[in-house]
Design a protein around this motif. Structure first.
Motif, PDB file in Angstrom:
ATOM      1  N   LYS A   6     -74.008  43.443  11.695  1.00 40.07           N
ATOM      2  CA  LYS A   6     -73.967  43.503  10.229  1.00 40.07           C
ATOM      3  C   LYS A   6     -75.258  42.990   9.584  1.00 40.07           C
ATOM      4  CE  LYS A   6     -71.050  42.365   6.308  1.00 40.07           C
ATOM      5  NZ  LYS A   6     -69.880  41.600   5.850  1.00 40.07           N
ATOM      6  N   SER A   7     -75.849  41.929  10.125  1.00 36.89           N
ATOM      7  CA  SER A   7     -77.064  41.383   9.496  1.00 36.89           C
ATOM      8  C   SER A   7     -78.254  42.320   9.717  1.00 36.89           C
ATOM      9  CB  SER A   7     -77.367  39.973   9.977  1.00 36.89           C
ATOM     10  OG  SER A   7     -77.625  39.965  11.351  1.00 36.89           O
ATOM     11  N   GLU A   8     -78.321  42.950  10.882  1.00 38.06           N
ATOM     12  CA  GLU A   8     -79.378  43.939  11.155  1.00 38.06           C
ATOM     13  C   GLU A   8     -79.238  45.112  10.174  1.00 38.06           C
ATOM     14  OE1 GLU A   8     -79.200  45.495  15.198  1.00 38.06           O
ATOM     15  OE2 GLU A   8     -80.313  47.267  14.557  1.00 38.06           O
ATOM     16  N   TYR A   9     -77.996  45.523   9.941  1.00 36.66           N
ATOM     17  CA  TYR A   9     -77.678  46.624   9.009  1.00 36.66           C
ATOM     18  C   TYR A   9     -78.181  46.266   7.607  1.00 36.66           C
ATOM     19  CZ  TYR A   9     -74.487  50.392   7.269  1.00 36.66           C
ATOM     20  OH  TYR A   9     -73.937  51.527   6.721  1.00 36.66           O
ATOM     21  N   LYS A  10     -77.826  45.070   7.149  1.00 42.18           N
ATOM     22  CA  LYS A  10     -78.175  44.640   5.786  1.00 42.18           C
ATOM     23  C   LYS A  10     -79.668  44.419   5.601  1.00 42.18           C
ATOM     24  CE  LYS A  10     -75.165  42.447   3.080  1.00 42.18           C
ATOM     25  NZ  LYS A  10     -74.349  41.329   2.546  1.00 42.18           N
ATOM     26  N   ASN A  11     -80.351  44.020   6.683  1.00 44.28           N
ATOM     27  CA  ASN A  11     -81.787  43.733   6.594  1.00 44.28           C
ATOM     28  C   ASN A  11     -82.644  44.938   6.226  1.00 44.28           C
ATOM     29  OD1 ASN A  11     -81.617  41.050   7.075  1.00 44.28           O
ATOM     30  ND2 ASN A  11     -82.008  41.193   9.275  1.00 44.28           N
ATOM     31  N   LYS A  12     -82.138  46.136   6.478  1.00 39.84           N
ATOM     32  CA  LYS A  12     -82.909  47.355   6.198  1.00 39.84           C
ATOM     33  C   LYS A  12     -82.717  47.838   4.756  1.00 39.84           C
ATOM     34  CE  LYS A  12     -84.670  47.810  10.321  1.00 39.84           C
ATOM     35  NZ  LYS A  12     -83.926  48.389  11.426  1.00 39.84           N
ATOM     36  N   ILE A  13     -81.842  47.163   4.019  1.00 38.98           N
ATOM     37  CA  ILE A  13     -81.645  47.515   2.609  1.00 38.98           C
ATOM     38  C   ILE A  13     -82.717  46.750   1.829  1.00 38.98           C
ATOM     39  CG2 ILE A  13     -80.023  47.586   0.666  1.00 38.98           C
ATOM     40  CD1 ILE A  13     -77.753  47.301   2.794  1.00 38.98           C
ATOM     41  N   LYS A  14     -83.826  47.449   1.535  1.00 36.28           N
ATOM     42  CA  LYS A  14     -85.016  46.775   0.994  1.00 36.28           C
ATOM     43  C   LYS A  14     -84.800  46.291  -0.438  1.00 36.28           C
ATOM     44  CE  LYS A  14     -89.949  47.848   1.148  1.00 36.28           C
ATOM     45  NZ  LYS A  14     -90.857  48.968   1.416  1.00 36.28           N
ATOM     46  N   ARG A  15     -84.418  47.221  -1.320  1.00 37.30           N
ATOM     47  CA  ARG A  15     -84.111  46.822  -2.699  1.00 37.30           C
ATOM     48  C   ARG A  15     -83.274  47.913  -3.366  1.00 37.30           C
ATOM     49  NH1 ARG A  15     -87.898  49.102  -6.663  1.00 37.30           N
ATOM     50  NH2 ARG A  15     -89.202  50.543  -5.488  1.00 37.30           N
ATOM     51  N   ILE A  16     -82.482  47.491  -4.348  1.00 39.58           N
ATOM     52  CA  ILE A  16     -81.626  48.443  -5.057  1.00 39.58           C
ATOM     53  C   ILE A  16     -82.469  49.214  -6.063  1.00 39.58           C
ATOM     54  CG2 ILE A  16     -79.659  48.679  -6.626  1.00 39.58           C
ATOM     55  CD1 ILE A  16     -78.379  46.266  -5.244  1.00 39.58           C
ATOM     56  N   LEU A  17     -82.406  50.549  -5.975  1.00 44.45           N
ATOM     57  CA  LEU A  17     -83.155  51.403  -6.921  1.00 44.45           C
ATOM     58  C   LEU A  17     -82.283  51.809  -8.102  1.00 44.45           C
ATOM     59  CD1 LEU A  17     -85.225  54.083  -4.945  1.00 44.45           C
ATOM     60  CD2 LEU A  17     -86.087  52.193  -6.307  1.00 44.45           C
ATOM     61  N   VAL A  18     -81.030  52.157  -7.821  1.00 41.46           N
ATOM     62  CA  VAL A  18     -80.101  52.563  -8.884  1.00 41.46           C
ATOM     63  C   VAL A  18     -78.785  51.816  -8.669  1.00 41.46           C
ATOM     64  CG1 VAL A  18     -79.084  54.507 -10.127  1.00 41.46           C
ATOM     65  CG2 VAL A  18     -81.136  54.902  -8.755  1.00 41.46           C
ATOM     66  N   GLU A 168     -77.230  58.649   9.738  1.00 37.54           N
ATOM     67  CA  GLU A 168     -75.764  58.630   9.514  1.00 37.54           C
ATOM     68  C   GLU A 168     -75.206  57.298   9.023  1.00 37.54           C
ATOM     69  OE1 GLU A 168     -73.911  61.275   9.283  1.00 37.54           O
ATOM     70  OE2 GLU A 168     -75.574  62.559   9.897  1.00 37.54           O
ATOM     71  N   TYR A 169     -76.046  56.287   8.892  1.00 38.84           N
ATOM     72  CA  TYR A 169     -75.554  55.009   8.366  1.00 38.84           C
ATOM     73  C   TYR A 169     -75.896  54.863   6.877  1.00 38.84           C
ATOM     74  CZ  TYR A 169     -74.449  53.453  13.067  1.00 38.84           C
ATOM     75  OH  TYR A 169     -73.892  53.333  14.317  1.00 38.84           O
ATOM     76  N   TYR A 170     -75.286  53.894   6.256  1.00 43.51           N
ATOM     77  CA  TYR A 170     -75.529  53.487   4.860  1.00 43.51           C
ATOM     78  C   TYR A 170     -74.904  54.402   3.796  1.00 43.51           C
ATOM     79  CZ  TYR A 170     -78.887  50.397   7.105  1.00 43.51           C
ATOM     80  OH  TYR A 170     -79.466  49.468   7.907  1.00 43.51           O
ATOM     81  N   ARG A 171     -74.173  55.442   4.204  1.00 47.62           N
ATOM     82  CA  ARG A 171     -73.531  56.312   3.210  1.00 47.62           C
ATOM     83  C   ARG A 171     -72.517  55.520   2.390  1.00 47.62           C
ATOM     84  NH1 ARG A 171     -74.871  61.637   4.575  1.00 47.62           N
ATOM     85  NH2 ARG A 171     -75.075  62.092   6.786  1.00 47.62           N
ATOM     86  N   ASN A 172     -72.011  54.428   2.947  1.00 50.52           N
ATOM     87  CA  ASN A 172     -70.941  53.638   2.328  1.00 50.52           C
ATOM     88  C   ASN A 172     -71.425  52.640   1.270  1.00 50.52           C
ATOM     89  OD1 ASN A 172     -72.100  52.448   4.732  1.00 50.52           O
ATOM     90  ND2 ASN A 172     -70.629  50.789   4.519  1.00 50.52           N
ATOM     91  N   LEU A 173     -72.746  52.508   1.070  1.00 52.47           N
ATOM     92  CA  LEU A 173     -73.199  51.579   0.018  1.00 52.47           C
ATOM     93  C   LEU A 173     -72.810  52.145  -1.353  1.00 52.47           C
ATOM     94  CD1 LEU A 173     -76.889  50.861   1.171  1.00 52.47           C
ATOM     95  CD2 LEU A 173     -74.839  49.497   1.641  1.00 52.47           C
ATOM     96  N   PRO A 174     -72.343  51.303  -2.280  1.00 49.82           N
ATOM     97  CA  PRO A 174     -71.941  51.817  -3.604  1.00 49.82           C
ATOM     98  C   PRO A 174     -73.108  52.060  -4.558  1.00 49.82           C
ATOM     99  CG  PRO A 174     -71.457  49.478  -3.446  1.00 49.82           C
ATOM    100  CD  PRO A 174     -71.996  49.887  -2.097  1.00 49.82           C
TER     101      PRO A 174
END
Ligand code: IMP
Ligand code: MG
Length: 181
Positions: A6-18, A168-174
């Protein structure tokens, strides 16, 4: 590659654009546009899977006119690289010559996918054919194509979330975020 950490997954979310709220406001506006443009007409909303599945789901809940929904799936990407190859892997069941067709796209990047889909659908003689996209990256355009309605124009970043993936990952981010280190 399979990711389970989970932490590896979250680490690649650089910044929220929208943000979720910004998306919600634009979804409501786009649905109102559909209501205005297609009232009294047989309309088929065509979703290009998989990236547009969250967008289609949210937008259809706000549309108030009678409408039908159809799905198509294309494949054109491996990782973040455009292969330049667009393949239809799942096609519509409807005879679209009886409908005003509105394609719902997740993102127009090089435009190759959309151009291929538009050319195929035009050949089936719909009553009309237009495109509504959640995101547009005009800097990257290669194909001669543009959407009739764009929710957000974004700079040339690889984005994830709200249906959009990286491998195929990250489709679930709101929300929609930039992918990276
Ligand atoms: P095209 O380059 O316009 O043909 O884009 C084809 C497809 O690539 C889009 O429908 C998306 O599914 C995917 N894509 C393009 N840019 C991005 C991005 O920044 N993040 C995630 N998927 C993307
Ligand atoms: Mg797509």
């Amino acid at each position: 590659m399979l990711i389970t950490d989970k932490s590896e997954y979250k680490n690649k979310i650089k910044r929220i654009l929208v943000s979720e709220e910004e998306i919600r406001q634009e979804v409501i506006k786009a649905a109102a546009w559909i209501d205005r443009e297609y009232e009294g007409k047989p309309v088929l909303l065509v979703s290009v899977l998989k990236g547009a599945f969250v967008f289609l789901s949210d937008i259809t809940k706000e549309v108030t006119i009678p409408c039908e929904i159809g799905f198509m799936a294309t494949r054109s990407y491996i990782g973040t690289e455009s292969s330049g190859n667009v393949e239809i892997v799942y096609d519509l069941a409807q005879d679209i010559s009886k409908y005003h067709v509105l394609i719902l796209e997740d993102i127009i990047d090089t435009g190759r996918t959309l151009k291929a889909v538009v050319d195929i659908l035009k050949g089936r003689n719909p009553l009309s054919l237009r495109v509504l996209t959640l995101l547009d990256k005009p800097e990257r355009r290669v194909a001669d194509i543009q959407a009739d309605y764009v929710c957000f124009t974004i700079p040339d970043h690889f984005v994830i979330g709200y249906g959009l993936d990286y491998d195929e990952y990250y489709r679930n981010l709101p929300y929609i975020a930039e992918y990276g280190e």
